[in-house]
Design a protein around this motif. Structure first.
Motif, PDB file in Angstrom:
ATOM      1  N   UNK A   7       0.840  -1.206   0.000  1.00  0.00           N
ATOM      2  CA  UNK A   7       0.000   0.000   0.000  1.00  0.00           C
ATOM      3  C   UNK A   7       0.872   1.251   0.000  1.00  0.00           C
ATOM      4  N   UNK A   8       1.856   1.289   0.915  1.00  0.00           N
ATOM      5  CA  UNK A   8       2.712   2.471   1.033  1.00  0.00           C
ATOM      6  C   UNK A   8       3.505   2.717  -0.247  1.00  0.00           C
TER       7      UNK A   8
ATOM      8  N   UNK B 222     -13.607  -5.658  -8.852  1.00  0.00           N
ATOM      9  CA  UNK B 222     -13.717  -4.769  -7.695  1.00  0.00           C
ATOM     10  C   UNK B 222     -12.483  -3.887  -7.571  1.00  0.00           C
ATOM     11  N   UNK B 223     -11.306  -4.473  -7.711  1.00  0.00           N
ATOM     12  CA  UNK B 223     -10.069  -3.700  -7.611  1.00  0.00           C
ATOM     13  C   UNK B 223      -9.989  -2.657  -8.716  1.00  0.00           C
ATOM     14  N   UNK B 224     -10.339  -3.064  -9.931  1.00  0.00           N
ATOM     15  CA  UNK B 224     -10.309  -2.133 -11.062  1.00  0.00           C
ATOM     16  C   UNK B 224     -11.297  -0.986 -10.850  1.00  0.00           C
TER      17      UNK B 224
ATOM     18  N   UNK C 234      -7.505   0.123  -3.092  1.00  0.00           N
ATOM     19  CA  UNK C 234      -7.540  -0.831  -4.197  1.00  0.00           C
ATOM     20  C   UNK C 234      -6.362  -1.785  -4.164  1.00  0.00           C
ATOM     21  N   UNK C 235      -5.165  -1.261  -3.839  1.00  0.00           N
ATOM     22  CA  UNK C 235      -3.983  -2.120  -3.703  1.00  0.00           C
ATOM     23  C   UNK C 235      -4.187  -3.103  -2.555  1.00  0.00           C
TER      24      UNK C 235
ATOM     25  N   UNK D 124      -7.066  -4.423  -1.347  1.00  0.00           N
ATOM     26  CA  UNK D 124      -7.981  -5.498  -1.725  1.00  0.00           C
ATOM     27  C   UNK D 124      -7.381  -6.378  -2.812  1.00  0.00           C
ATOM     28  N   UNK D 125      -6.793  -5.761  -3.821  1.00  0.00           N
ATOM     29  CA  UNK D 125      -6.213  -6.545  -4.899  1.00  0.00           C
ATOM     30  C   UNK D 125      -5.026  -7.363  -4.441  1.00  0.00           C
ATOM     31  N   UNK D 126      -4.132  -6.754  -3.647  1.00  0.00           N
ATOM     32  CA  UNK D 126      -2.938  -7.464  -3.184  1.00  0.00           C
ATOM     33  C   UNK D 126      -3.256  -8.588  -2.222  1.00  0.00           C
ATOM     34  N   UNK D 127      -4.138  -8.314  -1.254  1.00  0.00           N
ATOM     35  CA  UNK D 127      -4.443  -9.352  -0.264  1.00  0.00           C
ATOM     36  C   UNK D 127      -5.200 -10.512  -0.889  1.00  0.00           C
ATOM     37  N   UNK D 128      -6.142 -10.219  -1.777  1.00  0.00           N
ATOM     38  CA  UNK D 128      -6.876 -11.306  -2.433  1.00  0.00           C
ATOM     39  C   UNK D 128      -5.940 -12.117  -3.330  1.00  0.00           C
TER      40      UNK D 128
END
Length: 430
Positions: free
Chosen positions: A225-226, A342-344, A369-370, A372-376
């Motif tokens: 995220x950072x 969802x991420x998009x 978004x990062x 949700x997208x990264x963790x999923x």
């Protein structure tokens, strides 16, 4: 000259009015002639697929979230229905985890409604303080007799009706703090010691606290995220690459000097090795067996065998494996597509906010978004054997109070950003 002619001459023509309207719109979007565009990276298209309607809220996003929550509720019940056969859960009724997950969703929904009423300007003002609170909670959870330990990890603070995991709050706090930081440092973003170094120190403190729990998975998400917000905020490319290399090097060193992390890597590389199949690769091998049994359309809802005490944490970290076994490849593909969409969608809302000169809102939204997208991606990769085993839940689906609560709060903030975007496009105020 007649009175009517004087009136016509004094009234601006339709061409003049249209030109003034177009000029005002260009200024609102930050694209007036002679005005430089915002110093924000523009690699996310706002063309097809962006939520451009100017009324209501982003209904498709809300429906996809509701669908994922409903699927998660059903699958948590299916994956946990046999847990009461385990001596550890012998006193729990078969519907215990279903009822708890429904309670978590209800609490998260109420929190999301409250969050939706808070202007983004308030979050921008309080972002540094929220980050400080998250750091304090990460310290509190390590205090004996306060933090709750499970399976050798101390990550939860008991609150009676649920246990709160500070690392979930830290993900949202980092998205807000990094976005606020970039807005405040926009004029010095090309200088390492004034732009990147303070953020690196903050991330390092969070990392040390999370690794003390230990929770390397949460640290990976927060670091992503950072770094993403630094990149999207326009930090110098060489400094960004250097930051990524330092972070990757830190992860490599953590693995190299940790015996159990090294064993996880070896087990991931050769999960069917007898030395690992009943040890570090036990979850992975049974997850792969579950996907293999599911084939195209699954064994049927409730028909999983792996959830019968074979696959540990089937209702949390490995819920996707149960979905694959019971509902098949088609359902797994649908879940992957839903998270990709969802991420998009979240990124489009963030990019739209930046186009409206709302830099904090845009960067914060893209940070979410990062998240949700990264963790999923990590959770799915672990379940499918594409990544080493790591304790991360699948957002919105897996069992867990803190995860569901903070996921819904974060998505409510995204909807609030979208709502304010629409107000601005209607000519109002955010």
């Amino acid at each position: 000259m007649s009175r009517g002619a004087h009136a016509v001459a004094a009234t601006p023509g339709w061409r003049e009015r249209l030109g003034a309207l177009g000029q005002g719109l260009r200024e609102r979007l930050g694209r007036a002639p002679g005005v430089d565009r915002l110093p924000i990276r523009d690699w996310v298209s706002v063309g097809s697929g962006k939520p451009t309607a100017v009324s209501g809220f982003d209904q498709p996003l809300a429906w996809v979230v509701a669908g994922l929550l409903a699927l998660g509720l059903v699958m948590v019940y299916s994956a946990s229905v046999a847990l009461h056969d385990n001596p550890k859960f012998a006193s729990y009724p078969p519907t215990y985890f279903l009822a708890r997950q429904a309670l978590f969703i209800g609490v998260g929904f109420v929190a999301a409604l409250v969050t939706l009423s808070i202007p983004i300007a308030v979050w921008e003002k309080w972002a540094p303080w929220l980050f400080a609170v998250s750091l304090a909670l990460l310290i509190v959870v390590l205090v004996p007799f306060i933090g709750k330990g499970v399976n050798g990890a101390r990550r939860w603070i008991p609150l009676g009706f649920m246990s709160f995991q500070p690392s979930e709050l830290a993900k949202l706090a980092m998205a807000m703090y990094a976005a606020s930081y970039m807005v405040r440092k926009m004029d010095v973003k090309e200088r390492f010691f004034k732009a990147v170094w303070p953020m690196a120190v903050a991330l390092g403190v969070v990392g040390m606290l999370l690794l003390a729990e230990p929770d390397m998975g949460a640290f990976m998400v927060i670091a992503a995220i950072a770094l993403a917000i630094l990149f999207l905020g326009g930090v110098n490319g060489r400094m960004f690459v250097l930051s990524v290399m330092v972070l990757v090097g830190a992860f490599v060193l953590m693995i190299a000097f940790s015996e159990f992390r090294r064993q996880r890597i070896f087990a991931y590389l050769d999960p069917w090795n007898p030395d690992y199949a009943q040890g570090k690769a036990y979850q992975l091998t049974h997850s792969l067996i579950a996907f293999g049994r599911g084939e195209w359309f699954g064994q049927g809802l409730g028909q999983s065998i792996e959830k019968l005490s074979y696959l540990p944490e089937a209702h949390t970290d490995f819920l996707l494996a149960v979905i694959g076994e019971e509902l098949g490849f088609v359902a797994v593909l649908a879940v992957i597509v839903a998270f990709f969409w969802l991420t998009r969608r979240i990124f489009h809302i963030g990019r739209q906010a930046i186009a409206l000169d709302r830099v904090f809102a845009g960067l914060m939204t893209q940070g979410i978004g990062v998240w949700f997208g990264g963790q999923s991606f990590i959770n799915m990769g672990v379940n499918l054997g594409l990544l080493p085993t790591k304790g991360l839940t699948l957002p919105l689906l897996s069992y867990g109070g803190s995860g569901v609560l903070m996921n819904l709060v974060a998505l409510a903030i995204v909807l609030r950003v979208d709502q304010e975007n629409r107000q601005l496009m209607r000519g109002g105020r955010a």
